[in-house]
Design a protein around this motif. Structure first.
Motif: not given
Length: 236
Positions: A49, A53, A65, A75, A78-79, A81, A83, A232-234
């Protein structure tokens, strides 16, 4: 679903794709999420990951992503982390025979390449500007822009292209004053007839799940959901 994603990327291509570790990294150059999101080619770890990035930031892109049906583990990673899910999307498709039962009325819709200036103006009104026009220009297979008309004036614009036996419609826009008057239906049917002439056998389109009007339109044309994905995005 993977076949429709192949169609998606062939008919709305990134400026560049690069393999970085377990990732496909896409340079979007302002062409939208479809051409900017990274996808995993194998199971990803936290170390992977960080690599993705870094690669996306090197392109001056915020890490983004695409999560497909096979990406449940990614998924969750990312959650964990930070996202967040954005823009859940459904892919709709139908055999061309479902859309070619009747031709649009005379002068209600046309296919042509390249797009007319009035079409570029219609797209610009919905934020589809030069960067997305550049995506259209990058397509190397059969492609066409679709002009929708009503009341003797241009009212809509869309883009379609073919990969293997599937045509996909992108950038479908109808001006607010001319919505709910059949323009989009005419444009989709025109796209289907064009695709049929090119030897394709089905038509597909992607739509965000919160666009209820578009989903109802495609359902009315007997197009069926054939796949889903989300991004997914922050969140800042």
């Amino acid at each position: 679903m993977s076949d429709y994603l192949d169609v998606l990327w062939a008919t709305w291509p990134a400026a560049k794709e690069t393999r970085v570790g377990v990732w496909t990294i896409r340079a979007g150059r302002g062409g939208g999420k479809r051409v900017s999101a990274a996808t995993a080619t194998a199971p990803a770890t936290a170390t992977d990951l960080a690599q993705a990035e870094q690669a996306m930031r090197a392109l001056d892109q915020e890490p983004l992503f695409m999560i497909r049906a096979q990406d449940a583990t990614l998924d969750a990673l990312l959650q964990d982390n930070g996202y967040k899910i954005i823009d859940p999307v459904t892919v709709y498709a139908a055999p061309l025979s479902e859309l070619t039962t009747q031709r649009p009325p005379a002068i209600a819709a046309f296919t042509l390449w390249e797009p007319l200036e009035i079409m570029k103006e219609i797209w610009a009104g919905e934020g589809i500007g030069p960067s997305r026009l550049a995506v259209m220009a990058r397509v190397t297979g059969p492609k066409a822009s679709i002009l929708g008309r009503i009341q003797n004036r241009a009212a809509g614009a869309a883009f379609t292209a073919i990969h293997e036996n599937t045509a996909m419609v992108h950038a479908m826009v109808v001006e607010n004053a001319y919505r709910r008057q059949g323009t989009a239906i005419n444009m989709m049917r025109e796209a289907a007839f064009w695709a049929q002439d090119q030897g394709a056998t089905e038509l597909a389109v992607v739509v965000t799940d919160d666009n209820a009007d578009a989903r109802a339109l495609y359902a009315s044309l007997n197009m069926q959901p054939v796949g889903h994905y989300h991004y997914r995005k922050k969140q800042c």
